[in-house]
Design a protein around this motif. Structure first.
Motif, PDB file in Angstrom:
ATOM      1  N   ALA A 138     -20.072   2.075   6.040  1.00  0.00           N
ATOM      2  CA  ALA A 138     -20.144   3.310   6.829  1.00  0.00           C
ATOM      3  C   ALA A 138     -18.739   3.799   7.176  1.00  0.00           C
ATOM      4  N   ALA A 139     -17.858   2.875   7.549  1.00  0.00           N
ATOM      5  CA  ALA A 139     -16.486   3.265   7.915  1.00  0.00           C
ATOM      6  C   ALA A 139     -15.742   3.808   6.693  1.00  0.00           C
ATOM      7  N   LEU A 140     -15.918   3.124   5.575  1.00  0.00           N
ATOM      8  CA  LEU A 140     -15.246   3.556   4.344  1.00  0.00           C
ATOM      9  C   LEU A 140     -15.731   4.953   3.922  1.00  0.00           C
ATOM     10  N   ASN A 141     -17.037   5.126   3.965  1.00  0.00           N
ATOM     11  CA  ASN A 141     -17.594   6.437   3.604  1.00  0.00           C
ATOM     12  C   ASN A 141     -17.049   7.517   4.540  1.00  0.00           C
ATOM     13  N   TYR A 142     -16.950   7.184   5.806  1.00  0.00           N
ATOM     14  CA  TYR A 142     -16.446   8.137   6.794  1.00  0.00           C
ATOM     15  C   TYR A 142     -15.004   8.532   6.453  1.00  0.00           C
ATOM     16  N   LEU A 143     -14.179   7.534   6.174  1.00  0.00           N
ATOM     17  CA  LEU A 143     -12.768   7.821   5.861  1.00  0.00           C
ATOM     18  C   LEU A 143     -12.649   8.654   4.587  1.00  0.00           C
ATOM     19  N   HIS A 144     -13.524   8.359   3.622  1.00  0.00           N
ATOM     20  CA  HIS A 144     -13.460   9.136   2.373  1.00  0.00           C
ATOM     21  C   HIS A 144     -13.893  10.580   2.601  1.00  0.00           C
ATOM     22  N   LYS A 145     -14.797  10.743   3.564  1.00  0.00           N
ATOM     23  CA  LYS A 145     -15.360  12.075   3.812  1.00  0.00           C
ATOM     24  C   LYS A 145     -14.380  13.031   4.492  1.00  0.00           C
ATOM     25  N   ILE A 146     -13.436  12.453   5.271  1.00  0.00           N
ATOM     26  CA  ILE A 146     -12.588  13.355   6.065  1.00  0.00           C
ATOM     27  C   ILE A 146     -11.461  13.991   5.253  1.00  0.00           C
ATOM     28  N   GLY A 147     -11.455  13.755   3.953  1.00  0.00           N
ATOM     29  CA  GLY A 147     -10.466  14.427   3.100  1.00  0.00           C
ATOM     30  C   GLY A 147      -9.088  13.820   3.250  1.00  0.00           C
ATOM     31  N   ASN A 148      -8.053  14.670   3.170  1.00  0.00           N
ATOM     32  CA  ASN A 148      -6.702  14.124   3.098  1.00  0.00           C
ATOM     33  C   ASN A 148      -5.999  13.986   4.441  1.00  0.00           C
ATOM     34  N   SER A 149      -6.662  14.421   5.516  1.00  0.00           N
ATOM     35  CA  SER A 149      -5.968  14.337   6.802  1.00  0.00           C
ATOM     36  C   SER A 149      -5.938  12.884   7.280  1.00  0.00           C
ATOM     37  N   GLY A 150      -4.925  12.568   8.063  1.00  0.00           N
ATOM     38  CA  GLY A 150      -4.786  11.204   8.556  1.00  0.00           C
ATOM     39  C   GLY A 150      -5.730  10.939   9.720  1.00  0.00           C
ATOM     40  N   LEU A 151      -5.952   9.650   9.990  1.00  0.00           N
ATOM     41  CA  LEU A 151      -6.815   9.293  11.122  1.00  0.00           C
ATOM     42  C   LEU A 151      -6.510   7.865  11.542  1.00  0.00           C
ATOM     43  N   VAL A 189      -1.394   4.105  -1.340  1.00  0.00           N
ATOM     44  CA  VAL A 189      -2.797   3.856  -0.969  1.00  0.00           C
ATOM     45  C   VAL A 189      -2.940   4.183   0.510  1.00  0.00           C
ATOM     46  N   LYS A 190      -3.870   5.070   0.826  1.00  0.00           N
ATOM     47  CA  LYS A 190      -3.865   5.711   2.148  1.00  0.00           C
ATOM     48  C   LYS A 190      -5.032   5.331   3.040  1.00  0.00           C
ATOM     49  N   THR A 191      -5.882   4.416   2.583  1.00  0.00           N
ATOM     50  CA  THR A 191      -7.087   4.141   3.366  1.00  0.00           C
ATOM     51  C   THR A 191      -7.209   2.649   3.634  1.00  0.00           C
ATOM     52  N   ILE A 192      -7.334   2.288   4.907  1.00  0.00           N
ATOM     53  CA  ILE A 192      -7.504   0.869   5.236  1.00  0.00           C
ATOM     54  C   ILE A 192      -8.535   0.688   6.349  1.00  0.00           C
ATOM     55  N   VAL A 193      -9.412  -0.282   6.125  1.00  0.00           N
ATOM     56  CA  VAL A 193     -10.389  -0.674   7.144  1.00  0.00           C
ATOM     57  C   VAL A 193      -9.957  -2.055   7.609  1.00  0.00           C
ATOM     58  N   ASP A 211      -0.655  10.822   6.803  1.00  0.00           N
ATOM     59  CA  ASP A 211      -1.939  11.016   6.112  1.00  0.00           C
ATOM     60  C   ASP A 211      -2.673   9.686   5.875  1.00  0.00           C
ATOM     61  N   LEU A 212      -2.246   8.647   6.608  1.00  0.00           N
ATOM     62  CA  LEU A 212      -2.923   7.353   6.489  1.00  0.00           C
ATOM     63  C   LEU A 212      -4.252   7.402   7.246  1.00  0.00           C
ATOM     64  N   LYS A 213      -5.273   6.782   6.657  1.00  0.00           N
ATOM     65  CA  LYS A 213      -6.573   6.741   7.336  1.00  0.00           C
ATOM     66  C   LYS A 213      -6.880   5.295   7.696  1.00  0.00           C
ATOM     67  N   VAL A 214      -6.956   5.047   8.997  1.00  0.00           N
ATOM     68  CA  VAL A 214      -7.130   3.668   9.459  1.00  0.00           C
ATOM     69  C   VAL A 214      -8.411   3.557  10.273  1.00  0.00           C
ATOM     70  N   ALA A 215      -9.291   2.658   9.849  1.00  0.00           N
ATOM     71  CA  ALA A 215     -10.474   2.358  10.668  1.00  0.00           C
ATOM     72  C   ALA A 215     -10.290   0.974  11.260  1.00  0.00           C
ATOM     73  N   ILE A 216     -10.271   0.905  12.568  1.00  0.00           N
ATOM     74  CA  ILE A 216     -10.182  -0.383  13.256  1.00  0.00           C
ATOM     75  C   ILE A 216     -11.606  -0.758  13.648  1.00  0.00           C
ATOM     76  N   MET A 235       0.844  -1.209   0.000  1.00  0.00           N
ATOM     77  CA  MET A 235       0.000   0.000   0.000  1.00  0.00           C
ATOM     78  C   MET A 235       0.871   1.249   0.000  1.00  0.00           C
ATOM     79  N   GLN A 236       1.915   1.234   0.825  1.00  0.00           N
ATOM     80  CA  GLN A 236       2.794   2.417   0.908  1.00  0.00           C
ATOM     81  C   GLN A 236       3.470   2.679  -0.434  1.00  0.00           C
ATOM     82  N   LYS A 237       3.924   1.580  -1.056  1.00  0.00           N
ATOM     83  CA  LYS A 237       4.617   1.724  -2.333  1.00  0.00           C
ATOM     84  C   LYS A 237       3.706   2.392  -3.369  1.00  0.00           C
TER      85      LYS A 237
END
Ligand code: NAD
Ligand code: WQD
Length: 679
Positions: free
Chosen positions: A256-269, A120-124, A180-185, A115-117
């Protein structure tokens, strides 16, 4: 999300992953599945496709295989990952911990590196309530129901892998490169239930560990009784409390988690959410709910407590309810009902005795499915939902190729294929419907449209099959959506083809519906080439036809409108006699759905050398008899087989008194049946 962006779903063939893929498609996402099938089956993938009417990319690879994973990221524009792939059996993890650490942790590390290579910045991530451990350890109930802040203390290697992966993802997101990685656990509680279609569910191999899969096996008689592990807990009936969540609700939580991560823009979480209902049920509550779904009491026995079990694991799902705007909607009664449907309709999961499939070309969408009942063997491929083989003992009864590419060659004379959306010829490929003129592909000598043109039903990979076995018969369903405009035909047309395979017979039922538009034309048949001699020619086959009436044709092979007699309906086929004629069984039946008719015998064919008799019957008003004189392909020559193609009248759409047979209007169903029997 742009049109070309994909969501990579690791472990997407598994229980929770497969349900989530359906939700992804329903919400407009495009999934790619990666799964090593170590605890699942490709049949789940083909059933997902059947449900969502789409083929999508699937790769059988292990997450630890970097180069294979890299190739997928190179080929597709992956925007996000949902990471289910893991080994998940608590008991097993205590026996083979290294395998669990290797698979779950190394698989994740590898995934994150790739993903890093590719930026890709979004993972659930699929975590588990098991990370909380025994929440009664605090001596009071401050963490019951369990909030996300509850300190973690997993008690087994499986749970520890989930805990460690959470830490790894957190460390990455705290690093400069991961800022800027977005992680939903997502910490799941106890997922239960199945897809309401009855087509997907948990498919436990061996003895199930979990409560409901075990109980389901008791209900179908595979296990004698349920052991209830202790009734001396401090609950209303003495059995432990869990938060059981319907797998459909759980799948929706991922969207719901994916939509949430997409909604928060480019900031990490980096953030954890419990996915549970917030409502605890005891073992007895679940037992009673499942007995209600089954309609009878199921045997059980109370035994000693199971080591490691705790009194209460109920989620506090408030964070997910508020932030993700997600809430579980279904209860244990719905889950038990859906589980029971899945169990009764698929008592052996995807493992059906005497049914096997193998890859037939380099495309998993095209597989060869083999069904065996004693010495009767049938092969069907996805391409054209084609009958590739019918065999009694060693005797082959139809012409067929043994590899996928031969079916795609231009010299394939439609071996075994299902022909649609319009079998046989349409004069010059022209017709008029509701005052509008249509021009179809002219693929027969630049004149007529033959068997639907260049991209008919025979040249598409059908969805499925859904295979079931009941009453000594296989039921095998395929589905095709033929697109509006394909070869010039109007309207999207859905066709479901049901094969029933019993001892020495095959039945085919066609069922088509128009998905949009006012009307279209439909005329379906199967184009198997039979050879019931012991040799490679059909000469000397004895025929008895159900009619002697046939349609006279002009020199373009189009009916003149005149019906004539061939003389005798009983004859022996000799080398100087050839057929490519449309025979008429019923001149007066112009209904679009003929399935309520009795099956009528069209052809009885037998051969003195083999002593085999073939009987072809159908509900349709006509059939084409073809002696295969045009066959000229690898391994097969002229008259290697003959066809009996039950159908509507040749060119029916262009004859006012026949056209009703083939005009399918909105909200109507086209239907027909064919049966091949061997004696
Ligand atoms: P599952 O076994 O049905 O699905 C997991 C899938 O991952 C399987 O299809 C398996 O073949 C695949 N897989 C495993 N290792 C792989 C690897 N190295 N490479 C590629 N594919 C691999 O299990 P499930 O119940 O659907 O669980 C999905 C996820 O949810 C898992 O991570 C599990 O730990 C987690 N989870 C499950 C439960 C539960 O009770 N089912 C509860 C909490 C969390
Ligand atoms: C539920 C209740 C048993 C079987 C496990 C994992 C957890 C998570 C979900 C992955 C308990 C009782 C069970 C039986 C019984 N998985 N029971 N007889 O243990 O809550 O959770 O699955 O992350 O990590 O530990 O689920 O279904 O095994 O048990 O009486 O034959 O049913 O004692 O109270 P559990 P379960």
């Amino acid at each position: 999300m742009s049109e070309s962006e994909y969501i990579l779903v690791t472990g997407g063939a598994g229980y929770i992953g497969s349900h989530t893929v359906i939700e992804l498609v329903d919400n407009g996402y495009k999934p790619i599945i990666v799964d090593n099938l170590s605890n699942s089956s490709y049949d789940a993938v083909s059933r997902i496709e059947f449900i969502v009417d789409q083929h999508f990319p699937f790769f059988r690879i292990d997450l630890r295989d970097s180069s294979a994973l890299t190739k997928i990221f190179e080929k597709y524009n992956i925007s996000s990952v949902i990471h289910f792939a893991a080994l998940k059996a608590v008991g097993e993890s205590t026996k083979i911990p290294i395998d669990y650490y290797d698979n779950n942790i190394n698989g994740t590390i590898n995934l994150v590196k790739v993903m890093q290579k590719f930026n890709v910045k979004t993972i659930v991530f699929s975590s588990s309530a098991t990370v909380y451990g025994d929440v009664t350890r605090f001596g009071d109930d401050r963490y019951i129901p369990i909030p996300e802040e509850c300190p973690m203390d997993p008690t087994n290697p499986y749970g520890k892998t989930k805990y460690m992966i959470e830490q790894i993802l957190k460390d990455v997101s705290n690093s400069d490169a991961g800022s800027d990685l977005k992680v939903a656990i997502l910490r799941y509680f106890n997922p239960i239930g199945a897809h309401p279609s009855g087509l997907l569910g948990e498919n436990p191999l061996g003895i199930p560990n979990n409560l409901l899969p075990y109980l389901a096996q008791v209900a179908i008689g595979k296990r004698e009784k349920l052991s209830i592990f202790g009734n001396d807990y401090a609950s209303h009936d003495g059995t432990p409390i869990r938060d059981y969540i319907h797998v459909i609700d759980l799948a929706k939580g991922h969207i719901a988690a994916l939509n949430y991560l997409h909604k928060i823009g480019n900031s990490g979480l980096y953030r954890e959410w419990n996915l549970g209902t917030g409502k605890g049920s005891t073992v007895f509550d679940v037992y009673l709910s499942f007995c209600k779904a089954v309609g009878r009491e199921l045997p059980y026995e109370v035994v000693a407590r199971r080591s490691g079990d705790v009194l209460d694991l109920t989620a506090k799902p408030d964070r997910a309810n508020e932030e993700l705007q997600w809430k579980a909607e279904l209860g244990i009664d719905e889950a038990c009902k859906d589980l029971w449907k899945w169990t009764t309709e698929n008592p052996f999961g995807f493992q059906i005795d005497n049914y096997q499939w193998k890859e037939f070309s380099d495309d998993l969408n095209d597989r060869l499915h083999t069904f065996k009942i004693d010495n009767f063997k049938v092969g069907i491929i996805n391409y054209g939902a084609t009958i590739q083989n019918i065999q009694i003992g060693d005797q082959l009864l139809v012409c067929g190729f043994d590899n996928g590419s031969d079916y795609k060659s231009s010299s394939n004379p439609y071996f075994g294929a299902n022909i649609g959306r319009f079998a046989n010829r349409i004069k010059h490929g022209k017709f008029t419907l509701n005052g509008k003129k249509y021009q179809l592909s002219q693929n027969e000598g630049d004149k007529n449209c033959l068997h639907s043109g260049f991209n008919g039903f025979d040249k598409q990979n059908w969805y499925g099959p859904i295979v079931k076995f009941n009453d000594d018969k296989f039921k095998v369903d395929f589905k095709l959506i033929d697109k509006d405009g394909n070869d010039g035909f109007p309207g999207d047309l859905e066709t479901i083809l049901h094969y029933i395979i019993g001892y020495k017979f095959i039945e085919i039922e066609y069922e088509s519906k128009l998905l949009n538009g006012e009307s279209t034309i439909v005329n379906l048949t199967n184009h198997s080439y039979f050879n019931i001699s012991n040799g490679d020619s059909i000469d000397d086959t004895e025929f008895e036809l159900g009619t002697d009436q046939y349609l006279k044709v002009d020199d373009e092979l189009i009916p003149t409108g005149e019906i004539a007699s061939i003389g005798s309906a009983k004859f022996t086929l000799t080398s100087d006699k050839s057929f490519d004629n449309c025979f008429i069984v019923n001149e007066n039946d112009d209904r679009i759905d003929t399935r309520s008719n009795e099956l009528k015998q069209l052809v009885k064919a037998s051969h003195k050398d083999s002593k085999i008799t073939l009987i072809v019957s159908s509900t349709d008003p006509a059939f084409q008899l073809y002696s295969g004189d045009g066959i000229n392909t690898d391994g097969f020559k002229k008259r290697s087989g003959f066809c009996v193609e039950p159908s509507r009248f040749l060119n029916a759409i262009n004859q006012p008194n026949w056209s009703k047979q083939v005009i399918l209007k909105k909200d109507e169903t086209y239907g027909g049946k064919i049966k091949y029997e061997f004696k």
